[in-house]
Write an enzyme that holds these catalytic residues in place. Structure first.
Site, short mmCIF file in Angstrom:
data_model
loop_
_atom_site.label_atom_id
_atom_site.label_comp_id
_atom_site.label_asym_id
_atom_site.label_seq_id
_atom_site.Cartn_x
_atom_site.Cartn_y
_atom_site.Cartn_z
NE ARG A 1 -4.33 -1.07 0.01
CZ ARG A 1 -4.44 -2.05 -0.88
NH1 ARG A 1 -3.44 -2.35 -1.68
NH2 ARG A 1 -5.55 -2.76 -0.97
CD GLU B 1 -2.77 3.84 -5.46
OE1 GLU B 1 -3.86 3.23 -5.51
OE2 GLU B 1 -1.72 3.30 -5.10
CG HIS C 1 -3.29 -0.11 -6.67
ND1 HIS C 1 -3.78 0.45 -5.52
CD2 HIS C 1 -3.35 -1.44 -6.48
CE1 HIS C 1 -4.11 -0.50 -4.66
NE2 HIS C 1 -3.87 -1.66 -5.23
P1 NAI Z 1 -1.73 -11.28 4.33
O1 NAI Z 1 -2.66 -10.81 5.38
O2 NAI Z 1 -1.76 -12.70 3.88
O3 NAI Z 1 -0.21 -10.95 4.75
C1 NAI Z 1 0.20 -9.78 5.38
C2 NAI Z 1 1.36 -10.13 6.31
O4 NAI Z 1 1.87 -8.91 6.84
C3 NAI Z 1 0.94 -10.99 7.50
O5 NAI Z 1 1.75 -12.14 7.58
C4 NAI Z 1 1.12 -10.07 8.69
O6 NAI Z 1 1.53 -10.77 9.86
C5 NAI Z 1 2.22 -9.16 8.20
N1 NAI Z 1 2.33 -7.92 8.98
C6 NAI Z 1 1.34 -7.23 9.60
N2 NAI Z 1 1.86 -6.18 10.27
C7 NAI Z 1 3.20 -6.23 10.06
C8 NAI Z 1 4.27 -5.41 10.50
N3 NAI Z 1 4.08 -4.37 11.31
N4 NAI Z 1 5.52 -5.73 10.11
C9 NAI Z 1 5.74 -6.79 9.30
N5 NAI Z 1 4.75 -7.62 8.86
C10 NAI Z 1 3.50 -7.33 9.23
O7 NAI Z 1 -1.98 -10.31 3.08
P2 NAI Z 1 -1.53 -10.54 1.57
O8 NAI Z 1 -2.62 -11.19 0.81
O9 NAI Z 1 -0.19 -11.14 1.55
O10 NAI Z 1 -1.48 -9.02 1.07
C11 NAI Z 1 -0.52 -8.13 1.62
C12 NAI Z 1 -0.85 -6.70 1.23
O11 NAI Z 1 -0.66 -6.51 -0.16
C13 NAI Z 1 -2.33 -6.32 1.45
O12 NAI Z 1 -2.58 -5.89 2.76
C14 NAI Z 1 -2.59 -5.26 0.44
O13 NAI Z 1 -2.51 -4.00 1.04
C15 NAI Z 1 -1.49 -5.45 -0.59
N6 NAI Z 1 -2.03 -5.77 -1.91
C16 NAI Z 1 -1.66 -4.99 -2.98
C17 NAI Z 1 -2.14 -5.27 -4.24
C18 NAI Z 1 -1.70 -4.48 -5.43
O14 NAI Z 1 -2.33 -4.54 -6.48
N7 NAI Z 1 -0.61 -3.75 -5.35
C19 NAI Z 1 -3.11 -6.34 -4.45
C20 NAI Z 1 -3.37 -7.14 -3.30
C21 NAI Z 1 -2.86 -6.83 -2.06
#
Ligand code: NAI
Length: 329
Positions: free
Chosen positions: A238, A267, A295
């Site tokens: 993000r 954005e 994005h």
């Molecule tokens: P997820 O929930 O499976 O993984 C997120 C990980 O981040 C978790 O393991 C969590 O423990 C960790 N985390 C939380 N707080 C943290 C911190 N302070 N320090 C380090 N790690 C921390 O989510 P997923 O599916 O892997 O997606 C991750 C992010 O990617 C989403 O939250 C979303 O914002 C972003 N995203 C971006 C997209 C794009 O088109 N650029 C599309 C889909 C998701």
């Protein structure tokens, strides 16, 4: 009268996918909104809402909802909906967690390869006749095998990126205080107890955590300053997770070698945003070493369909009186 399902933004007619899944049970309406104001007086009667990422739904809107049982964020990140306000009103908020995990990981690795192999730099410069038509243009580059790929947040996407980096022969480290011990063993990657430890040794830092109060500008001038001068920073999570101004300043001051940002805090960005101005200005030292995408890391035709199908199926569940899946509040 059939109940109403409202798609607030991003998806325009034809609503063939949504109609196929919901048409017998509900009237499906797409509002094509670009701000929360645009949905005022149009969502109040919805039984279910599908929200994408062009707008936010705040307490103000949630308090006006009369019949809503479910708000589906048709995507992974749910920082654009007030989950607490929804919970207080008894409205479930769900996401679609898995439609594009592989696409985002592919993009993160693609951006890294483009930076670390000099592909973007050489193409960009030679296109405008800058520098010699030989490999020296991109010197020095180093063999990727054996380099360290640092993952911040080893969830679904972070894990997919880690596996891809391993396939390139990289050593993968991660910082994620919320995953229990054992993930490292299962994946053959190494845990860093602190972010600082990860930043100090990584040749690539790839951000995959959600945007939360804790991760807002987790990469800022100070933490970017802890990276190796030869390292690359990639953000496909993000915009709020990385201070883009600090990235531009670090590139200009040669504190990091290159960066790629799929996401920005605003954005689409404003034309007078200093990050945009630096990125668009061929005279700026960051110009050739910064990749910016709109994005789009999540995007594939298949993933886009999955997002709409899974969002619609979840709305169908609540219309049929079943509990929704992937609730996040
Ligand atoms: P997820 O929930 O499976 O993984 C997120 C990980 O981040 C978790 O393991 C969590 O423990 C960790 N985390 C939380 N707080 C943290 C911190 N302070 N320090 C380090 N790690 C921390 O989510 P997923 O599916 O892997 O997606 C991750 C992010 O990617 C989403 O939250 C979303 O914002 C972003 N995203 C971006 C997209 C794009 O088109 N650029 C599309 C889909 C998701």
């Amino acid at each position: 009268m059939k109940p109403q399902v409202v798609i607030t933004d991003f998806i325009n007619p034809p609503l063939d996918i949504e109609q196929r899944i919901l048409g017998d049970l509900a009237d499906v309406v797409a509002l094509n909104a670009f701000s929360e104001e645009d949905i005022l007086d149009k969502v109040e009667n919805a039984e279910a809402i599908m929200l994408y990422h062009f707008i936010s739904i705040s307490r103000r809107t949630i308090e006006r909802l009369k019949n809503c049982k479910l708000i589906v964020r048709c995507g992974v990140g749910f920082d654009n909906v007030d989950r607490l306000a929804a919970r207080e009103k008894g409205i479930a908020v769900a996401n679609v967690p898995d439609y594009g995990s592989e696409e985002v990981a592919d993009s993160a690795i693609g951006m890294y390869l483009s930076l670390a192999r000099g592909i973007h730099y050489a193409n960009h410069r030679l296109q405008r006749k800058q520098g010699p038509w030989i490999y020296e243009q991109v010197r020095p580059l180093h063999r990727i095998r054996g380099r360290v790929f640092g993952v911040i947040g080893v969830g679904r996407i972070g894990t997919a990126a880690a596996l891809r980096a391993k396939a390139l022969g990289m050593r993968v480290l991660f910082y994620d205080p919320y995953v229990p011990d054992g993930r490292d063993k299962a994946l053959g990657i190494e845990r860093c107890e602190t972010l600082e430890e990860l930043l100090a040794v990584s040749d690539a830092v790839s951000v995959h955590c959600p945007r939360t109060e804790e991760t807002q500008h987790i990469m800022n001038a100070q933490t970017i300053g802890l990276m190796k001068e030869s390292a690359f920073l990639i953000n496909t999570a993000r915009g709020g997770c990385v201070d883009a101004n600090a990235v531009v300043e670090a590139l200009a001051a040669n504190k990091i070698r290159g960066a790629a940002l799929d996401v920005l805090e605003v954005e689409p960005p404003l034309d007078d945003d200093p990050v945009m101005q630096a990125w668009r200005n061929p005279e700026h030292p960051a110009h050739d070493r910064l990749i910016i995408n709109p994005h789009s890391a999540f995007y594939s035709e298949e993933g886009l369909d999955d997002m709409r199908i899974k969002g619609s199926e979840n709305c169908r569940r609540v219309l049929e009186g079943k509990p929704p899946r992937n609730v996040v509040n």
